[in-house]
Design a protein around this motif. Structure first.
Motif, PDB file in Angstrom:
ATOM      1  N   CYS A   1       0.845  -1.207   0.000  1.00 56.74           N
ATOM      2  CA  CYS A   1       0.000   0.000   0.000  1.00 56.74           C
ATOM      3  C   CYS A   1       0.878   1.255   0.000  1.00 56.74           C
ATOM      4  CB  CYS A   1      -0.889  -0.025   1.241  1.00 56.74           C
ATOM      5  SG  CYS A   1      -1.594   1.581   1.650  1.00 56.74           S
ATOM      6  N   PRO A   2       0.648   2.157  -0.960  1.00 57.97           N
ATOM      7  CA  PRO A   2       1.507   3.357  -1.026  1.00 57.97           C
ATOM      8  C   PRO A   2       1.377   4.257   0.203  1.00 57.97           C
ATOM      9  CG  PRO A   2      -0.281   3.473  -2.666  1.00 57.97           C
ATOM     10  CD  PRO A   2      -0.329   2.102  -2.070  1.00 57.97           C
ATOM     11  N   TYR A   3       0.203   4.265   0.827  1.00 59.65           N
ATOM     12  CA  TYR A   3       0.057   5.069   2.061  1.00 59.65           C
ATOM     13  C   TYR A   3       0.894   4.452   3.181  1.00 59.65           C
ATOM     14  CZ  TYR A   3      -4.106   7.098  -0.198  1.00 59.65           C
ATOM     15  OH  TYR A   3      -4.981   7.735  -1.050  1.00 59.65           O
TER      16      TYR A   3
ATOM     17  N   GLU B   1      -4.558   7.412  12.180  1.00 56.13           N
ATOM     18  CA  GLU B   1      -5.117   6.561  11.119  1.00 56.13           C
ATOM     19  C   GLU B   1      -5.025   7.217   9.748  1.00 56.13           C
ATOM     20  OE1 GLU B   1      -9.222   5.782  12.142  1.00 56.13           O
ATOM     21  OE2 GLU B   1      -9.662   7.907  12.341  1.00 56.13           O
ATOM     22  N   GLU B   2      -4.151   8.229   9.631  1.00 59.31           N
ATOM     23  CA  GLU B   2      -3.872   8.845   8.329  1.00 59.31           C
ATOM     24  C   GLU B   2      -2.358   8.795   8.122  1.00 59.31           C
ATOM     25  OE1 GLU B   2      -5.780  10.154   5.877  1.00 59.31           O
ATOM     26  OE2 GLU B   2      -7.555   9.487   6.953  1.00 59.31           O
ATOM     27  N   SER B   3      -1.955   8.321   6.947  1.00 60.55           N
ATOM     28  CA  SER B   3      -0.518   8.140   6.709  1.00 60.55           C
ATOM     29  C   SER B   3       0.267   9.442   6.875  1.00 60.55           C
ATOM     30  CB  SER B   3      -0.306   7.563   5.304  1.00 60.55           C
ATOM     31  OG  SER B   3      -0.937   8.369   4.332  1.00 60.55           O
TER      32      SER B   3
ATOM     33  N   LYS C   1      -9.145  -8.105   7.221  1.00 67.72           N
ATOM     34  CA  LYS C   1      -8.495  -7.215   8.193  1.00 67.72           C
ATOM     35  C   LYS C   1      -8.701  -7.731   9.609  1.00 67.72           C
ATOM     36  CE  LYS C   1      -9.472  -3.437   5.136  1.00 67.72           C
ATOM     37  NZ  LYS C   1     -10.596  -2.653   4.667  1.00 67.72           N
TER      38      LYS C   1
ATOM     39  N   LEU D   1      -5.779  -6.888   3.034  1.00 66.59           N
ATOM     40  CA  LEU D   1      -6.934  -5.985   2.998  1.00 66.59           C
ATOM     41  C   LEU D   1      -8.264  -6.748   2.991  1.00 66.59           C
ATOM     42  CD1 LEU D   1      -5.635  -3.279   0.483  1.00 66.59           C
ATOM     43  CD2 LEU D   1      -5.811  -3.085   2.973  1.00 66.59           C
TER      44      LEU D   1
ATOM     45  N   ARG E   1       4.597   5.177   2.672  1.00 69.69           N
ATOM     46  CA  ARG E   1       5.135   6.478   3.064  1.00 69.69           C
ATOM     47  C   ARG E   1       5.205   6.613   4.575  1.00 69.69           C
ATOM     48  NH1 ARG E   1       0.774  10.746   0.520  1.00 69.69           N
ATOM     49  NH2 ARG E   1      -0.753  10.736   2.157  1.00 69.69           N
TER      50      ARG E   1
ATOM     51  N   LYS F   1     -12.698   3.133  10.081  1.00 68.41           N
ATOM     52  CA  LYS F   1     -12.635   3.361   8.627  1.00 68.41           C
ATOM     53  C   LYS F   1     -11.801   2.283   7.955  1.00 68.41           C
ATOM     54  CE  LYS F   1      -8.950   6.888   8.308  1.00 68.41           C
ATOM     55  NZ  LYS F   1      -7.997   6.437   7.303  1.00 68.41           N
ATOM     56  N   ALA F   2     -11.033   1.562   8.752  1.00 69.16           N
ATOM     57  CA  ALA F   2     -10.400   0.314   8.306  1.00 69.16           C
ATOM     58  C   ALA F   2      -9.490   0.459   7.090  1.00 69.16           C
ATOM     59  CB  ALA F   2     -11.472  -0.754   8.062  1.00 69.16           C
ATOM     60  N   THR F   3      -8.657   1.498   7.119  1.00 68.20           N
ATOM     61  CA  THR F   3      -7.625   1.601   6.089  1.00 68.20           C
ATOM     62  C   THR F   3      -6.262   1.511   6.768  1.00 68.20           C
ATOM     63  OG1 THR F   3      -7.514   4.037   6.212  1.00 68.20           O
ATOM     64  CG2 THR F   3      -9.027   3.090   4.591  1.00 68.20           C
ATOM     65  N   VAL F   4      -5.271   1.056   6.009  1.00 72.91           N
ATOM     66  CA  VAL F   4      -3.903   1.074   6.525  1.00 72.91           C
ATOM     67  C   VAL F   4      -3.187   2.289   5.932  1.00 72.91           C
ATOM     68  CG1 VAL F   4      -3.462  -1.333   7.083  1.00 72.91           C
ATOM     69  CG2 VAL F   4      -3.301  -0.588   4.705  1.00 72.91           C
ATOM     70  N   PRO F   5      -2.212   2.826   6.654  1.00 78.48           N
ATOM     71  CA  PRO F   5      -1.664   2.386   7.932  1.00 78.48           C
ATOM     72  C   PRO F   5      -2.470   2.904   9.115  1.00 78.48           C
ATOM     73  CG  PRO F   5      -0.479   4.325   7.186  1.00 78.48           C
ATOM     74  CD  PRO F   5      -1.473   4.007   6.109  1.00 78.48           C
TER      75      PRO F   5
END
Ligand SMILES: N[C@@H](CCC(=O)N[C@@H](CS)C(=O)NCC(=O)O)C(=O)O
Length: 219
Positions: free
Chosen positions: A15-17, A67-69, A42, A39, A20, A52-56
């Motif tokens: 995952c690009p997020y 919860e925001e890259s 999870k 993904l 970084r 919101k279940a996003t990585v990272p």
């Protein structure tokens, strides 16, 4: 289970997020226990922390969560920034954040519709979105025609926040990207991909399950 002694990073290698976030954690030497996820499956622990279940996702020992890259990058570099990523040779943090917003906003919109056109409306034309996305690539190429990195000759936050997405765009049709008249951008991307820093954040970690040992990242 032993009490954790490090923050926990939920991450997904490709995952690009997450890339970084790992780049900034590596540069700032902020160690975490890494939980590699998939993904499509999870871990419930992660979704509970961050619905919101996003990585990272980064969970601190006091249970606070980022919860925001970009927040993870800014937190890590705020703790320790030995390579001065937050302080570019020319320009300001605000200008870097503006460029990152362009990448995360319109460029990512076009990247998703170029790479995953099938997931969108039936008439989504990937080539149209490639052309639109290339407007940003040209802008980056112009900057890089004057200096080796986005804010002069030393890489900084903007370079590391943006290149994982340019990598994804390039990999969507490698022959198209390699033939595009973007020589400075191609060189910049290749430099990042060949760097020890990038290699060090792309280790293949086993997918985490409860009870597993958690690798320390960065080593
Ligand atoms: N704004 C978020 C976006 C993170 C994001 O969208 N990550 C993707 C993976 S690259 C994800 O977790 N998607 C959830 C899914 O596919 O279920 C950030 O910067 O951290």
């Amino acid at each position: 289970m032993a009490e954790p002694t490090l923050p926990t990073l939920y991450s997904f290698r490709r995952c690009p997020y997450a890339m970084r976030a790992r780049l900034a954690l590596s540069a700032s030497r902020q160690q975490c226990s890494l939980r590699e996820i998939v993904l499509r499956d999870k871990p419930a622990e992660m979704v509970e922390l961050s619905p919101k279940a996003t990585v990272p996702v980064l969970k601190f020992l006091d249970d606070t969560v980022l919860e925001e890259s970009l927040d993870i990058m800014l937190w890590a570099l705020g703790e320790n920034d030995p390579e001065n990523w937050l302080d570019p040779e020319i320009g300001t943090l605000t200008e870097m954040l503006e460029l990152i917003a362009e990448s995360d906003g319109p460029f990512k919109h076009n990247l998703d519709r170029y790479k995953y056109a099938i997931r969108y409306e039936v008439d989504t034309d990937p080539v149209h979105h490639r052309t639109e996305g290339a407007v940003f690539l040209n802008e980056l190429n112009d900057r890089l025609s004057k200096h080796t990195h986005l804010f002069w000759d030393r890489p900084c936050l903007a370079d590391f926040a943006v290149f994982p997405f340019v990598r994804q765009f390039a990999n969507t049709d490698r022959a198209w990207f390699d033939a595009a008249p973007l020589p400075h951008l191609q060189e910049w991307l290749a430099g990042h991909l060949e760097s020890e820093r990038f290699k060090s954040i792309m280790t293949k970690w086993p997918v985490w399950a409860i009870g597993d040992d958690e690798p320390v990242f960065p080593i």
